[in-house]
Scaffold this motif. Sequence first.
Motif, PDB file in Angstrom:
ATOM      1  N   ALA A  26       0.831  -1.208   0.000  1.00  0.00           N
ATOM      2  CA  ALA A  26       0.000   0.000   0.000  1.00  0.00           C
ATOM      3  C   ALA A  26       0.868   1.261   0.000  1.00  0.00           C
ATOM      4  CB  ALA A  26      -0.926  -0.003   1.211  1.00  0.00           C
ATOM      5  N   GLY A  30       0.993   3.947  -2.922  1.00  0.00           N
ATOM      6  CA  GLY A  30       0.729   5.342  -2.573  1.00  0.00           C
ATOM      7  C   GLY A  30       1.810   6.272  -3.087  1.00  0.00           C
ATOM      8  N   SER A  57      -3.314  10.784  -2.325  1.00  0.00           N
ATOM      9  CA  SER A  57      -2.146   9.918  -2.524  1.00  0.00           C
ATOM     10  C   SER A  57      -1.049  10.199  -1.496  1.00  0.00           C
ATOM     11  CB  SER A  57      -1.602  10.072  -3.941  1.00  0.00           C
ATOM     12  OG  SER A  57      -1.155  11.388  -4.168  1.00  0.00           O
ATOM     13  N   THR A  59      -1.564  11.169   1.556  1.00  0.00           N
ATOM     14  CA  THR A  59      -2.026  10.591   2.814  1.00  0.00           C
ATOM     15  C   THR A  59      -1.736   9.093   2.869  1.00  0.00           C
ATOM     16  OG1 THR A  59      -3.772  12.247   2.997  1.00  0.00           O
ATOM     17  CG2 THR A  59      -4.031  10.251   4.297  1.00  0.00           C
ATOM     18  N   VAL A  60      -2.049   8.386   1.792  1.00  0.00           N
ATOM     19  CA  VAL A  60      -1.801   6.939   1.748  1.00  0.00           C
ATOM     20  C   VAL A  60      -0.307   6.646   1.816  1.00  0.00           C
ATOM     21  CG1 VAL A  60      -2.026   4.871   0.311  1.00  0.00           C
ATOM     22  CG2 VAL A  60      -3.946   6.425   0.546  1.00  0.00           C
ATOM     23  N   SER A  98       0.239  11.118   9.356  1.00  0.00           N
ATOM     24  CA  SER A  98      -0.064  11.475   7.981  1.00  0.00           C
ATOM     25  C   SER A  98      -1.118  12.577   7.908  1.00  0.00           C
ATOM     26  CB  SER A  98      -0.545  10.238   7.233  1.00  0.00           C
ATOM     27  OG  SER A  98      -0.951  10.558   5.949  1.00  0.00           O
TER      28      SER A  98
END
Length: 138
Positions: A26, A30, A57, A59-60, A98
């Motif tokens: 992930a 991201g 994006s 944040t991920v 984040s």
Amino acid sequence: MYEESESQKKWSLIPHYRILAILILAAVLGWIAFLLVVQKLDPYTSTGLALALFFGSSTVAAAGTFSIILFFFKKWRFSDNVYIKHILISLRQGILLSICTNLCLALLMLGLLRLWNGILLIAIMMLLEFYWSGKDEE
């Protein structure tokens, strides 16, 4: 004395390296999405879409990266073998970091970021973490 809930039992059946592999995947996806957004989208032509994809994006990518770093720090720091607990706590803390980072970025883009704003955001995130870690100990 302490009974595990159904969701904790379900998480404990999955090996920690599988969850960590999903988390790493992930984070990599991201970062790829973040780099694509930065390189391919022009913020002057599609402002709303570009900003939404940028913040989504980032944040991920940041949550995954912070979570992985925090997990390995906890694994190195503590000698117990309760890796699932460390992964879940690191994921929560990574998401909070984040969100804090992206809120600071948004304030910076608006020209509103000051030292006291940043300190206030960090204090709010710390209070949230203290609340949730207190709930975990109960």
